[in-house]
Motif scaffolding. Sequence first.
Motif, PDB file in Angstrom:
ATOM      1  N   PRO A 201       0.834  -1.208   0.000  1.00 12.66           N
ATOM      2  CA  PRO A 201       0.000   0.000   0.000  1.00 12.66           C
ATOM      3  C   PRO A 201       0.864   1.251   0.000  1.00 12.66           C
ATOM      4  O   PRO A 201       1.678   1.461   0.903  1.00 12.66           O
ATOM      5  N   LEU A 202       0.706   2.093  -1.011  1.00 16.38           N
ATOM      6  CA  LEU A 202       1.499   3.309  -1.160  1.00 16.38           C
ATOM      7  C   LEU A 202       0.573   4.511  -1.277  1.00 16.38           C
ATOM      8  O   LEU A 202      -0.551   4.390  -1.791  1.00 16.38           O
ATOM      9  N   ASP A 221      -7.638   2.416  -2.479  1.00 14.53           N
ATOM     10  CA  ASP A 221      -8.334   1.136  -2.322  1.00 14.53           C
ATOM     11  C   ASP A 221      -7.752   0.289  -1.195  1.00 14.53           C
ATOM     12  O   ASP A 221      -7.990  -0.922  -1.130  1.00 14.53           O
ATOM     13  N   ALA A 222      -6.946   0.913  -0.325  1.00 13.07           N
ATOM     14  CA  ALA A 222      -6.368   0.192   0.809  1.00 13.07           C
ATOM     15  C   ALA A 222      -6.978   0.718   2.107  1.00 13.07           C
ATOM     16  O   ALA A 222      -6.921   1.925   2.358  1.00 13.07           O
ATOM     17  N   PHE A 226      -9.673  -5.487   0.073  1.00 13.82           N
ATOM     18  CA  PHE A 226      -9.956  -6.784   0.681  1.00 13.82           C
ATOM     19  C   PHE A 226     -11.261  -6.784   1.471  1.00 13.82           C
ATOM     20  O   PHE A 226     -11.842  -7.830   1.697  1.00 13.82           O
ATOM     21  N   ILE A 227     -11.720  -5.610   1.882  1.00 17.56           N
ATOM     22  CA  ILE A 227     -12.929  -5.547   2.712  1.00 17.56           C
ATOM     23  C   ILE A 227     -14.185  -5.647   1.864  1.00 17.56           C
ATOM     24  O   ILE A 227     -15.147  -6.308   2.238  1.00 17.56           O
ATOM     25  N   LYS A 228     -14.190  -5.017   0.704  1.00 16.48           N
ATOM     26  CA  LYS A 228     -15.435  -4.879  -0.056  1.00 16.48           C
ATOM     27  C   LYS A 228     -15.985  -6.213  -0.532  1.00 16.48           C
ATOM     28  O   LYS A 228     -17.188  -6.333  -0.779  1.00 16.48           O
ATOM     29  N   ALA A 229     -15.119  -7.224  -0.679  1.00 11.77           N
ATOM     30  CA  ALA A 229     -15.588  -8.498  -1.201  1.00 11.77           C
ATOM     31  C   ALA A 229     -16.189  -9.391  -0.115  1.00 11.77           C
ATOM     32  O   ALA A 229     -16.719 -10.446  -0.422  1.00 11.77           O
ATOM     33  N   LYS A 257      -4.204   5.683   0.333  1.00  9.65           N
ATOM     34  CA  LYS A 257      -3.271   4.725  -0.250  1.00  9.65           C
ATOM     35  C   LYS A 257      -3.970   3.776  -1.208  1.00  9.65           C
ATOM     36  O   LYS A 257      -5.166   3.506  -1.089  1.00  9.65           O
ATOM     37  N   ALA A 258      -3.186   3.277  -2.143  1.00 18.16           N
ATOM     38  CA  ALA A 258      -3.658   2.272  -3.100  1.00 18.16           C
ATOM     39  C   ALA A 258      -2.608   1.173  -3.179  1.00 18.16           C
ATOM     40  O   ALA A 258      -1.410   1.413  -2.983  1.00 18.16           O
ATOM     41  N   TYR A 259      -3.061  -0.032  -3.462  1.00 16.16           N
ATOM     42  CA  TYR A 259      -2.144  -1.165  -3.563  1.00 16.16           C
ATOM     43  C   TYR A 259      -1.426  -1.148  -4.916  1.00 16.16           C
ATOM     44  O   TYR A 259      -2.072  -1.101  -5.975  1.00 16.16           O
ATOM     45  N   LYS A 260      -0.115  -1.195  -4.855  1.00 17.06           N
ATOM     46  CA  LYS A 260       0.684  -1.404  -6.054  1.00 17.06           C
ATOM     47  C   LYS A 260       0.938  -2.901  -6.166  1.00 17.06           C
ATOM     48  O   LYS A 260       1.732  -3.473  -5.425  1.00 17.06           O
TER      49      LYS A 260
END
Length: 417
Positions: A201-202, A221-222, A226-229, A257-260
């Motif tokens: 997560p960056l 998306d961090a 993982f939560i939304k699903a 942050k968003a996952y790279k």
Amino acid sequence: ILLGAGLGLHLEVPAPGGKTSKAPMPEESTRAQKCDDRLQEAYMEAMPWILKAYRAQRYYNSEQWDEYDPEQDRNRMTHNVIRRDMDFILAGITEADPVMEAQGRGAEDFDLGLTWKDLLRFSEEWRGEQYDSCKSQRRRIYTNMVHLGEGIEKVIWVPDEENGLGFVVSVSKDPRYFVWDSASYRSLQKRDAKYCIEFEPLPVEDLDLEYPKFKGQFTPDAPGFFIKAFEQAKSTEYRALLNLDGSLAIQSPRFQKAYKKEQWEKKQAWEVSYTLKSTTQVAEVEKVDEETEKRYMAPMTEEDYDNLRQREKALYSSTKRKTWKIYRSVFVNRHEVENEEESTYDHGAFPYAWYSNVWDASQTHARGEIEYLTGYQDIINRALSRWLEAMFIGVSQITAIQKGSAPKGELEKLDNR
């Protein structure tokens, strides 16, 4: 979106936070979806180990009482013996100073091979502008190996170091943000894995700087990826983030942050190898380097074999064998920011080295040393807390006497104290 893609129209899709995001191309979106599906599946399979890893980290830092403990209103004391034991193990590994020997795949030029090995040895002590030495990184790797069970070292070539000449760099990766093909069970170094994904997560603003072509298209998306699903988050840290309201801290750009997601995928290919019938040795032909005009021997290829006369072909036997190629791709949200076609390697080796502590076939990751000591640590903490509580109760006494009932002799003692 599909209609626009079919007509070649330029569309912009509204994104959270008031930003606009360009719709990814269909092929790009399909590859991104495949990576996301792999990551979701592998992460949920590794979740039991990830929870143990977070728990091990808490115990090492003396956070050893559960906030929801039924005895939380009573006195709770912590006497951390785990940290001392772990430091002893790490000190033993560090003082032993393990030597890492590079095993090459067979350089055509022997002198060049020795040069590369010398370069790797020099990287043990070398420090760059943005990277620490390999030895200092391995201290962190050993710590993850002992504490959590898995230590992961990534060896890469960074062209920005040494004034643009580039240098080989070792980086410690957090195993809690790293998954691989769950079918990989034969090789401790995951040589039989079809893929591995690191998802760090960056901050979105850092990703905008790294990929200016996609600036303004990334959305946080961090940890929501993982939560939304799922109906609820599975790890303690995600539950805490999920319960946060829109505070100033979470709205700060550094917290957006968003996952790279960096995926290394191993794909199967076929090659034909040739051997001499008389000696059963691998057939080699002499070639010339176009840049240095230096001659060297290399294994015979299909093109070399086709150029032989029919009588010469009879001297060789061919075998079709399975081989592998590595493809690297990077995704942020649904955008493929680095394409796999631009990063293809003619070998089947991942750029990672796994340092596993106690291998367990029932888990996706190896077990760490702290996991075996948590029960012992809980007994020490509870026994100490109950003993101190009993001691406090035993020495706390209340004596009730009636005013004027004390003898004069006792009053004189109080005056003379």
